[in-house]
Design a protein around this motif. Structure first.
Motif, mmCIF file in Angstrom:
data_model
loop_
_atom_site.group_PDB
_atom_site.id
_atom_site.type_symbol
_atom_site.label_atom_id
_atom_site.label_comp_id
_atom_site.label_asym_id
_atom_site.label_seq_id
_atom_site.Cartn_x
_atom_site.Cartn_y
_atom_site.Cartn_z
ATOM 1 N N ASP A 661 0.801 -1.224 0.000
ATOM 2 C CA ASP A 661 0.000 0.000 0.000
ATOM 3 C C ASP A 661 0.833 1.273 0.000
ATOM 4 O O ASP A 661 0.353 2.311 0.394
ATOM 5 C CB ASP A 661 -0.954 -0.014 1.201
ATOM 6 N N GLY A 663 2.358 4.606 -1.013
ATOM 7 C CA GLY A 663 1.815 5.614 -1.912
ATOM 8 C C GLY A 663 2.740 5.923 -3.059
ATOM 9 O O GLY A 663 2.305 6.256 -4.155
ATOM 10 N N GLU B 89 1.124 9.074 0.757
ATOM 11 C CA GLU B 89 0.171 9.162 1.864
ATOM 12 C C GLU B 89 0.113 7.891 2.703
ATOM 13 O O GLU B 89 -0.286 7.901 3.851
ATOM 14 C CB GLU B 89 -1.228 9.452 1.311
ATOM 15 N N ASN B 90 0.495 6.760 2.068
ATOM 16 C CA ASN B 90 0.263 5.483 2.733
ATOM 17 C C ASN B 90 1.407 5.047 3.630
ATOM 18 O O ASN B 90 2.557 5.429 3.432
ATOM 19 C CB ASN B 90 0.005 4.394 1.691
ATOM 20 N N ARG B 91 1.022 4.208 4.592
ATOM 21 C CA ARG B 91 1.979 3.662 5.522
ATOM 22 C C ARG B 91 2.822 2.585 4.839
ATOM 23 O O ARG B 91 2.288 1.773 4.092
ATOM 24 C CB ARG B 91 1.225 3.053 6.706
#
Lengths: 664, 157
Positions: A661, A663, B89-91
């Motif tokens: 996940d 980004g 934005e992501n972890r």
């Protein structure tokens, strides 16, 4: 042959009888496991959880080839430092970076036998910077950095065999000395290929003066002194008035080369050899020696590249005391001297004839007077022998059986270990009277007083390092851990406080206040100063590269993952080098690395360090790798795979870490 | 060797302060004569933050983004932070950094970088993050200047 064998049996038989006699004598060793310990002893060694010990005790690992570190008074083992033997815990001798440290002219040697730790000194007092230790079997001396608690350099000693009377150091660690236990023939192949019975003509001893560079700790041999063929046992530097001199105990002045147990015990007196090393240094600098071709390795660990470097040296400067006649003198010493210890004032040199029933104490002032007056008692192989009576301060009468080693406190007292009668004997340097004795459990070898061979002993404790432990700890099969015993020497009477087991043979040890070591502590390596050629400074620098059949992986670790953690395109028979950089910059967070089927140990990579594991896959399949040092709650998830394809396969070489996940 | 030793001292002091905080529950007052110049003005690490004292908003002077500082912050990010934090934005292991300066106070960010042990002990937001990520953020031993540069880099994201 038959006849001599018979004689041998007879002599051995009487030796055994003598041994039995000693051991059944009253007071030779404690009769039960319960020694006299008062209720207060426990509180004197109790260091409560979370508290520090007062002293560091550096104890030789004997036949393990290592150096272990204990806290005193608790007896807790703090660290086992790999020196002369490979060590799976840290990958010492297994990682590509540490392999050069164990290189010698005989190739890679993964084991040695280490005996004597010696702390570096400033003005005759341990300074907490380094600890030296000898490798006996393939003669070497190592320097351990007490900032990192790691072996920083190892030097091989040429023209030496059984590097025993080592590595004692001069008062400012200008030199560390190495004396050969066995004399041997030296020189060309032809000169070395001689009958053993030509010992007297062809065998020589050497003492080597090794210079460690004060900043880097790199070592080289400044000069060697050639001596008559004999065995050299122990040594200590002069200090104060005797600064500039070195003293070595010698046995086998009979020059025997068979059954030394009998044949080297014939004479009433052997020698202590006094060497004027300041004079030797002068002669060496003035070019008075002979440069002799030899080969020896000097290995050094570079803390910036995190890699060992080997330099092969090609010659050594030798000084001959038969030509330079004011370098070396012999002093008769009864009988088969072992220890050779200089008191804190530097005036007294204590010999201990392990077969003698007394302890001779020599006076440096008298030695100088005897040298000036040429007060000789003939010569030995061309070296002047000083008259025993002229150099003797006095003898300690009937101290016990088998005196071995002596250390000192700050109050003019000496403590001598008695191997045969298993005890420590305290005596006065001034009056030479025995003041106290305590049993040890048992067959004590060396002993140690913190700073006890220096100009300013800290005193407080004497520690016995024992060869036999039976009935002392829970049984563990035929072999038990050897042991150390801690005694308080603060009162008039020595007081047993603690037994603790040790690693290998706790041959000799040194101790100093923790306060001298702690401020030098390195807690992690600054990654911005890492100059390893295969450094990956951050995950963006990780990659994989093939060079023929070599595959190099630039890999990083941080809690709790490897980058890359998936590798493909490796083939059976490739030499895969995992160059792993630990990105952590926090104290005490190493990461481990292990891969299934690797023929060596794991790696253990300190924060900010890069280390390399070589792996040659021999089977097709997908092979897991993982971190071996528990690092976080997700430690178990710190793993990855390497796909191994058949030799000649066309699978593309790639390495990646996939984030589900992320980004970007 | 010298920088290593001073960092070592900082770690030790951090630990001491932490122990004190655990025992007494109070934050020690500023030592008299503690330097109070603008961040980055001195190269010392033994000022606020470096010694384990929590940095406050008053200690930071944020104006327009300084590109040179941000560039230096990016260099530090590449070596010491990128393994766990994306700039998106992501972890990854820890939270993504995009927009972090709008979610968190600058002083809070500085303290998470420099005083992670104290923050995990005392700060509810930091504790919430630990529950989510389950990896204690490594103390990467950044100097106050380096931490400030990383903050500047975050401001560009």
């Amino acid at each position: 042959m038959k006849r001599s064998l018979k004689t041998t049996t007879l002599l051995l038989g009487s030796g055994a009888a003598l041994f039995l006699l000693f051991n059944t004598m009253q007071g030779c060793r404690p009769q039960t496991t319960q020694a006299a310990v008062t209720g207060e002893a426990g509180s004197k060694t109790y260091v409560k959880p979370g508290s520090y010990d007062e002293f560091y005790n550096f104890v030789s690992g004997g036949f393990s080839g290592q150096l272990s570190v204990y806290g005193l008074p608790s007896g807790r083992m703090l660290r086992n430092i790999p020196v002369f033997s490979v060590n799976p815990e840290s990958g010492w001798g297994y990682s590509e970076e540490t392999k050069p440290m164990l290189m010698t002219t005989h190739g890679f040697i993964p084991w040695d036998d280490s005996h004597h730790p010696e702390l570096s000194m400033t003005d005759g007092v341990p300074d907490g910077k380094w600890c030296f230790i000898n490798g006996n079997n393939t003669p070497r001396i190592a320097l351990v950095d007490l900032g990192t608690f790691r072996t920083k350099s190892i030097i091989e000693i040429p023209n030496c065999a059984g590097n025993h009377s080592s590595p004692f150091t001069t008062p400012n660690s200008e030199y560390v000395i190495s004396g050969t236990r066995f004399s041997i023939p030296m020189g060309t192949d032809t000169e070395r290929d001689v009958p053993i019975e030509s010992y007297r003509e062809n065998f020589k001893g050497t003492v080597s003066f090794i210079h460690p560079e004060p900043e880097s700790g790199k070592m080289s041999i400044a000069f060697q002194i050639i001596t008559p063929g004999m065995n050299f046992d122990l040594s200590h530097t002069g200090k104060g008035p005797s600064d500039g001199w070195f003293f070595f105990s010698c046995y086998n002045s009979e020059q025997a080369y068979s059954l030394l147990e009998v044949n080297a015990s014939q004479r009433d007196k052997d020698f202590i050899m006094a060497v004027n090393w300041k004079k030797a240094e002068e002669y060496a600098k003035a070019g008075k020696g002979r440069k002799v071709p030899v080969e020896y390795y000097s290995n050094w660990y570079n803390d910036e590249t995190h890699t060992g470097e080997s330099t092969v040296m090609k010659e050594v400067l030798q000084l001959d005391p038969r030509e330079l006649t004011d370098l070396v003198y012999f002093m008769p010493c009864p009988k088969s001297p072992h220890g050779c210890d200089v008191d804190p004032t530097g005036e007294y040199i204590v010999g201990s004839g392990k077969l003698a029933a007394l302890i001779p104490v020599f006076s440096f002032t008298k030695i100088q007077a005897a040298i000036a007056a040429k007060d000789h008692d003939g010569d030995f192989m061309g070296i002047p022998v000083l008259k025993y009576e002229s150099v003797l301060h006095g003898e300690v009468k009937k101290p016990g059986l088998g005196p071995l080693h002596t250390e000192f406190d700050a109050n003019g007292n000496a403590y001598t270990s008695m191997f045969v009668s298993s005890e420590i004997v305290k005596w006065s340097l001034k009056s030479l009277e025995v003041l106290d004795r305590v049993p040890t459990y048992y067959s004590i070898g060396h002993l140690c007083v913190p700073g006890g061979d220096s100009k300013k002993p800290w005193g407080k404790y004497v520690i016995a390092y024992n060869k036999i432990t039976k009935d002392r700890f829970l049984p563990t099969g035929p072999e038990l851990a050897q042991s150390a015993q801690l005694f308080s020497i603060e009162g008039d009477k020595m007081e047993l406080l603690l037994d603790f087991p040790t690693i290998g043979e706790p041959h000799y040890a040194q101790a100093l206040p923790a306060e001298l070591v702690k401020p030098r502590e390195v807690k992690f390596f600054d990654i911005n100063k890492n100059k390893h050629p295969y450094l990956a400074k951050g995950e963006s620098e990780t990659r994989i590269e093939r060079k023929g059949n070599e595959v190099h992986v630039w890999m990083t670790t941080i809690r709790s993952h490897f980058t890359p953690d998936n590798i493909e395109g490796v083939k059976v028979g490739d030499e895969v080098y995992f160059h792993i950089t630990n990105l952590e910059q926090d104290w005490d967070v190493p990461h481990g690395f292990a891969i299934k089927g690797a023929a060596t140990a794991e790696l253990l990579i300190m924060p900010g360090e890069t280390q390399t594991l070589k792996w040659v896959p021999d089977q097709v399949g997908v092979v897991p790798m993982y971190c071996t040092d528990f690092c976080s709650a997700l430690h178990q998830e710190m793993q990855g795979y390497v796909r191994v394809s058949p030799a000649g396969s066309k699978v593309e070489l790639k390495a990646e870490t996939r984030s589900v996940d992320a980004g970007s | 060797m010298k920088p290593l030793r001073s960092i070592g001292t900082a770690v030790l002091l951090t630990t001491l302060v932490m122990i004190q905080a655990c025992g007494g529950g109070s934050t020690p007052a500023d030592p008299p004569g503690a330097p109070s110049g603008p961040p980055g003005a001195s190269g010392a690490t033994a000022d606020k933050g470096g010694a384990g004292e929590l940095i406050t908003a008053a200690d930071l002077n944020l104006s327009a983004v300084d590109p040179a500082m941000a560039e230096k912050g990016k260099t530090t990010y590449d070596v010491k932070c990128q393994a766990c934090h994306s700039t998106g934005e992501n972890r990854v292991v820890g939270p993504g950094w995009k927009g972090v300066t709008t979610r968190r106070e600058p002083a809070w960010i500085m303290n998470m970088i420099m005083n992670i042990d104290v923050m995990l002990e005392k700060d509810p937001e930091a504790q919430k993050l630990l529950e989510e990520c389950l990896v204690r953020m490594p103390n990467q031993n950044l100097s106050k200047d380096e931490a400030r540069e990383v903050l500047e880099f975050m401001r560009t994201l």
